[in-house]
Design a protein around this motif. Structure first.
Motif, mmCIF file in Angstrom:
data_model
loop_
_atom_site.group_PDB
_atom_site.id
_atom_site.type_symbol
_atom_site.label_atom_id
_atom_site.label_comp_id
_atom_site.label_asym_id
_atom_site.label_seq_id
_atom_site.Cartn_x
_atom_site.Cartn_y
_atom_site.Cartn_z
ATOM 1 N N TRP A 115 -48.658 5.765 33.779
ATOM 2 C CA TRP A 115 -47.539 6.074 32.884
ATOM 3 C C TRP A 115 -47.142 4.878 32.039
ATOM 4 O O TRP A 115 -46.852 5.002 30.852
ATOM 5 N N ASP A 116 -47.094 3.690 32.670
ATOM 6 C CA ASP A 116 -46.733 2.490 31.918
ATOM 7 C C ASP A 116 -47.749 2.211 30.817
ATOM 8 O O ASP A 116 -47.392 1.820 29.705
ATOM 9 N N LEU A 117 -49.017 2.394 31.143
ATOM 10 C CA LEU A 117 -50.062 2.164 30.149
ATOM 11 C C LEU A 117 -49.927 3.139 28.981
ATOM 12 O O LEU A 117 -50.015 2.745 27.819
ATOM 13 N N ALA A 118 -49.688 4.424 29.277
ATOM 14 C CA ALA A 118 -49.536 5.420 28.211
ATOM 15 C C ALA A 118 -48.338 5.097 27.320
ATOM 16 O O ALA A 118 -48.424 5.168 26.094
ATOM 17 N N ALA A 119 -47.208 4.719 27.923
ATOM 18 C CA ALA A 119 -46.012 4.396 27.149
ATOM 19 C C ALA A 119 -46.210 3.127 26.325
ATOM 20 O O ALA A 119 -45.793 3.054 25.156
ATOM 21 N N ALA A 120 -46.846 2.118 26.911
ATOM 22 C CA ALA A 120 -47.076 0.871 26.188
ATOM 23 C C ALA A 120 -48.013 1.085 25.001
ATOM 24 O O ALA A 120 -47.815 0.516 23.921
ATOM 25 N N ARG A 121 -49.034 1.921 25.180
ATOM 26 C CA ARG A 121 -49.942 2.208 24.073
ATOM 27 C C ARG A 121 -49.241 2.992 22.963
ATOM 28 O O ARG A 121 -49.510 2.796 21.787
#
Length: 169
Positions: A115-121
């Motif tokens: 989730w963090d990766l998706a939001a950061a991207r």
């Protein structure tokens, strides 16, 4: 006299009611069909607009993020940044908002979970478009989608959809 208009006037008064009922049923049928089209609603509306002479605009774009980013990170590669900007900038119009939506996730590795990766991207895409000249008040991040049918088959990774929206008045 019983207070009723003559018989010759009554049929003329009822004609408008029949036409109004026809119009109401036609509109109801249109909205039922539009609702039934489900995930193809935008495509259906574009087709209807084309039949009435609406000018065609660049369609929304879907970008799979794997080729754009450094693997496992929220950093755009130089080639990915160039592809993102050349693909998305034609959608930026006068007075319109670019809405950035995210579908799906990728397994996180070192610093980020999925989730963090998706939001950061998602944020990185917005920053790259802002750096390319899209004003910040013309960008809207819609967030991570909650409907799995829009993300495509499981395991396909994260996809970004960029959609043009009219500026609220």
């Amino acid at each position: 006299m019983n207070g009723l208009p003559p018989a010759s006037i009554q049929p003329r008064r009822a004609r408008w009611a029949l036409s109004f009922a026809d119009l109401a049923l036609l509109l109801l049928g249109f909205f039922v069909l539009l609702q039934a089209s489900g995930s193809r609603r935008d495509q259906t509306l574009r087709g209807i607009g084309a039949q009435f002479g609406a000018s065609a605009s660049p369609s929304d774009i879907n970008l799979p993020l794997n080729p754009l980013f450094v693997p496992g990170e929220a950093l755009l590669s130089p080639e990915g940044r160039a592809r993102l900007v050349t693909t998305a900038l034609p959608l930026a119009g006068q007075g319109e908002i670019l809405e950035i939506q995210s579908f799906g996730t990728e397994p996180g590795q070192r610093r980020f979970d999925a989730w963090d990766l998706a939001a950061a991207r998602l944020g990185a895409v917005a920053r790259a478009l802002q750096e390319a000249g899209v004003p910040q008040d013309h960008l809207r991040i819609a967030g991570l989608a909650e409907t799995p049918d829009q993300a495509g088959p499981a395991g396909k990774g994260q996809t970004i959809r960029i959609v043009r929206r009219a500026q609220p008045r």
